[in-house]
Motif scaffolding. Structure first.
Motif, PDB file in Angstrom:
ATOM      1  N   GLN A   1       4.892   6.354  -0.334  1.00 16.87           N
ATOM      2  CA  GLN A   1       5.673   6.479   1.071  1.00 16.87           C
ATOM      3  C   GLN A   1       6.905   5.692   1.047  1.00 16.87           C
TER       4      GLN A   1
ATOM      5  N   ASN B   1       0.980  -1.247  -0.019  1.00 16.77           N
ATOM      6  CA  ASN B   1       0.030  -0.055   0.059  1.00 16.77           C
ATOM      7  C   ASN B   1       1.023   1.214   0.017  1.00 16.77           C
ATOM      8  N   SER B   2       1.931   1.415   0.822  1.00 16.07           N
ATOM      9  CA  SER B   2       2.680   2.335   0.951  1.00 16.07           C
ATOM     10  C   SER B   2       3.768   2.522  -0.365  1.00 16.07           C
TER      11      SER B   2
ATOM     12  N   ARG C   1       2.398   1.929  -3.365  1.00 14.94           N
ATOM     13  CA  ARG C   1       1.391   2.460  -4.247  1.00 14.94           C
ATOM     14  C   ARG C   1       1.344   4.065  -3.927  1.00 14.94           C
ATOM     15  N   THR C   2       1.274   4.721  -2.747  1.00 20.33           N
ATOM     16  CA  THR C   2       1.048   5.819  -2.470  1.00 20.33           C
ATOM     17  C   THR C   2       2.481   6.629  -2.246  1.00 20.33           C
TER      18      THR C   2
END
Lengths: 216, 269, 292
Positions: C206, C200-201, C203-204
């Protein structure tokens, strides 16, 4: 006990990282909490509304939710920062709501006459707050705000899990899962580490309380 | 709440002598048509009052008559809905720095002293001069010690308020107000919270101030002080100024029925 | 949770009915031995006599051990465990599954809560001090996953030169330890409790790199709709073993032999689970290590 003695350096580095998080967290949440508390007692209605909303929303959210908002929510809308910054910001904002309420209890315990006398000699709202009300409020607030800070030290273990890592709790996780040490001795070490922060904090607060009590 | 019929009693209205005492005084505090409610309760009703420079005005009246509220409204510790209050020609501003500045010129002594509990006696007296008037600390200390001497507090300057008796605390509170060099001093029942044996030490200080020409508005039940030190007595009842006169006239020959009634209650024993 | 358990129980009941209708023998291609006999006193004899087996696996590891919304466990580890259970005469429905997160695996084995653990369990010396490993039954290798547009990182060797490229892994995992020598400084490593958060990180933005075993990464790549890619070679060997009580050499040897004897079922198990992911190579049973 081998699990602790063989990994003292790891425990120590984890302890220092947790301590750093806690120190920044304490400083940040005390400042922010004081600002929010000031808003809540301000003579300006929008500020009071803001302060009340802040406390109501944040105090009633689980810390994990606040941290998820930072670590995973903000990046979704294109706001990127270090996870350390996110984690610390989440911890500070979460704790500020509780500091605010502890302080407000202190502010309410200062009799209205004190603020009236301050205003009567020509002090502005800010001056009467900083010179008269807050110094007295801080004294009464030491026990409740102290509890909040101790809770924050423990909450720092949750922050570690949001991409921050290498804190005391994460060191424990790492030793038990990757390196296969038994959980009990490792967690004992972790617990000792946290006690090394919370116990002196508690003692220090007690001493501080006694000191200002005499000065009264 | 409906107005009592006695409010429009012609005798009471007639009792109000428009400009009773000392026309030589320059007007310092001027109240015009001041009205205030606490919820449904109309606590100040069309108050008109002018206090001249150097005048000592004692406000008396039964409890709940609005005399404390009047006193507190003069430095805007109480807000009011309509009318104006001027201090030395300047209308009271709303909250803010302007109001703070104006309050610095109006000394206030409270029933419950309200000394700053976390500051020493000397710090209580120097705080205003330093923070508001910008005096340097040494000068402020010097002045504080003079004022403390004037109110009879010596060798207690480094103690905290809680270590002093009520009478001593109230005298410190007077010194604290004086330290701002106020144009006018407000006393809101300054002796009501004191043990009887301490009342006189405070009244003595106040009498001394009056003699020195300080403009004073004193809400009190101490009729002796009123006789001794006041230029004028203002009698309030149910939110109105019912009668004002010289102490001599007021105490010996009250005009209104309510003043008579009030005086008979407090002077019969 | 309760809901899940109910669903699981219901699913089991349905499975049992279906099985009894088909008669004994094989369930989803796994052979179940008919009343096998074992040397008295061995673990095999005990389990076989009990008629049920307690197995630890992960419940949250796609491709290896994942409990679906229907409450059913699926994955390569689960299938391998079924093969071994089958050889002991235990049907799949008679296996009691226990969730075994990384940090609890040794303890579950030591305390006898489970008879064995198949849970993406990398064989290493530290762990061998507390338990015995059968296998390996699969050799994974650590790799890097980046966004498809990332050209800075082509392998672990690029990490030191790009300290701004944050690397994400899971707290306390072997990959998290093994990536450390490739990093410019400790702050380059971001740790979470599960790989989902790393993905998820990524993807964003981070983090810029996610590292763990290739098979896990492949799962994320296949789900990412070409947003992620794997870069560089596998730079470690992660031999997955089956954890059993320390010193149980006979059980260890039995497991190794069972896997050897069931290579067809093994290959099918891989192809049906983790091997389904695009880009995954077919699995071949590695040579077992000596039992000790």
């Amino acid at each position: 006990m081998d699990a602790i003695t063989q990994n003292l350096d790891l425990f120590w580095s984890g302890f220092l990282r947790s301590l750093t998080i806690c120190l920044w967290g304490a400083v940040g949440s005390l400042i922010l909490g004081t600002i929010i508390a000031t808003c809540r007692v301000a003579p300006v209605a929008p500020l009071r509304t803001f302060g009340t909303a802040w406390v109501t929303v944040i105090r009633n959210c689980p810390l994990t939710v606040v941290l998820v908002m930072f670590a995973f929510g903000l990046p979704e809308i294109g706001i990127n920062a270090d996870f350390y910054t996110f984690g610390l910001a989440g911890l500070i904002i979460y704790t500020s709501a509780f500091v605010c309420e502890g302080l407000r209890a202190g502010i309410n315990s200062v009799s209205a006459g004190q603020a009236e006398a301050a205003r009567a000699i020509g002090l502005t709202f800010t001056q009467s707050l900083t010179q008269i009300v807050l110094p007295q409020a801080f004294r009464t607030s030491i026990p409740p705000v102290g509890s909040v800070i101790i809770a924050m030290i423990k909450n720092s273990a949750v922050v570690g899990a949001f991409g921050v890592g290498r804190d005391l709790f994460s060191v424990g996780e790492s030793l038990t899962s990757a390196q296969g040490y038994a959980a009990l001795p490792v967690l004992t070490g972790v617990a000792i580490g946290y006690l090394m922060m919370t116990l002196p904090a508690g003692l220090g607060l007690g001493a501080l309380e006694r000191r200002v009590a005499i000065a009264r | 709440m409906t107005d009592a019929p006695t409010d429009t009693n012609p005798t009471d209205s007639a009792a109000r002598t428009p400009e009773p005492a000392a026309p030589t005084h320059r007007p310092l505090v001027v109240l015009e048509k001041v009205n205030k409610h606490f919820g449904d309760l109309h606590v100040l009703k069309d108050i008109d009052l002018t206090i001249g420079e150097g005048e000592v005005v004692v406000v008396i009246g039964p409890s709940g008559s609005g005399k404390s509220t009047l006193c507190r409204a003069i430095n805007r510790l109480e807000t009011f809905e309509s009318g104006t209050i001027q201090i030395d020609g300047v209308s009271l501003p709303d909250e803010g720095k302007e109001l703070a500045k104006l309050r610095a010129d109006v000394g206030m002594v409270f029933q419950s002293f309200n000394l700053f509990a976390h500051k020493t006696i000397r710090e209580n007296v120097t705080l205003g001069p330093i923070k508001v008037r910008g005096l340097d600390k040494d000068k402020a200390n010097e002045r504080a010690d003079q004022l403390l001497k004037r109110v009879g507090i010596t060798e207690q300057a480094d103690k905290y308020p809680a270590q002093l008796s009520g009478g001593q605390q109230q005298r410190v509170a007077i010194a604290r107000a004086l330290a701002m060099d106020p144009k006018v001093m407000l006393f809101d029942e300054p002796t009501s919270a004191l043990d009887p044996e301490m009342i006189n030490e405070v009244l003595d200080v106040m009498t001394g101030l009056a003699k020195d020409g300080m403009t004073m508005i004193v809400v009190t039940h101490e009729m002796g002080f009123a006789r001794r030190a006041a230029n004028r007595v203002v009698f309030m009842s149910e939110g109105r100024i019912v009668e004002e006169n010289t102490p001599q006239e007021f105490f010996t020959n009250p005009k209104s029925s309510r003043a008579k009634d009030f005086l008979s209650k407090i002077l019969t024993h | 949770m309760r809901q899940n358990r109910k669903a699981f129980a219901a699913a089991l009941a349905v499975a049992a009915l279906t099985l009894s209708a088909c008669g004994s023998g094989s369930a989803d291609g796994v052979k179940v031995a008919d009343k096998p006999s074992f040397e008295a006193g061995t673990t095999m004899a005990t389990i076989s006599a009990a008629g049920k087996m307690k197995v630890g696996t992960k419940f949250d590891q796609p491709g290896f051990g994942l409990k679906g919304l229907d409450g059913k466990l699926a994955g390569f580890d689960v299938e391998v465990a079924k093969i071994i259970a089958g050889a002991l005469g235990i049907k799949a429905e008679n296996i009691e599954w226990t969730e075994s997160p990384s940090k609890l695996r040794e303890e579950l084995i030591e305390k006898g809560t489970v008879d064995m653990v198949a849970a993406t369990y990398t064989i290493n010396d530290k762990r061998k001090e507390r338990i015995t490993f059968a296998g390996p039954y699969y050799v994974a290798g650590q790799q890097l996953m980046v966004k498809s547009a990332n050209t800075k990182i082509t392998g672990p060797a690029d990490l030191k030169a790009n300290p701004d490229q944050k690397v994400c892994s899971v707290t306390g995992s072997t990959p998290a330890e093994q990536i450390k020598p490739f990093l410019a400084d400790p702050n380059q490593l971001v740790l979470f409790d599960v790989y989902d958060k790393c993905a998820n990180s990524l993807r964003t933005d981070q983090v810029q790199v996610v590292t763990t075993d290739n098979v896990i990464l492949l799962g994320f790549v296949s789900k990412s709709d070409k947003a992620f890619k794997l870069v560089g070679e596998q730079f470690t060997k992660e031999p997955y073993g089956i954890g059993i009580k320390k010193g149980d050499v006979k059980f260890c040897e039995f497991i190794n032999k069972t896997l050897k004897d069931n290579e067809a079922a093994y290959t099918k198990a891989w192809a049906d689970t983790a091997g389904k992911v695009e880009g995954a190579a077919p699995a071949t049973l590695p040579e077992p290590a000596p039992c000790s």
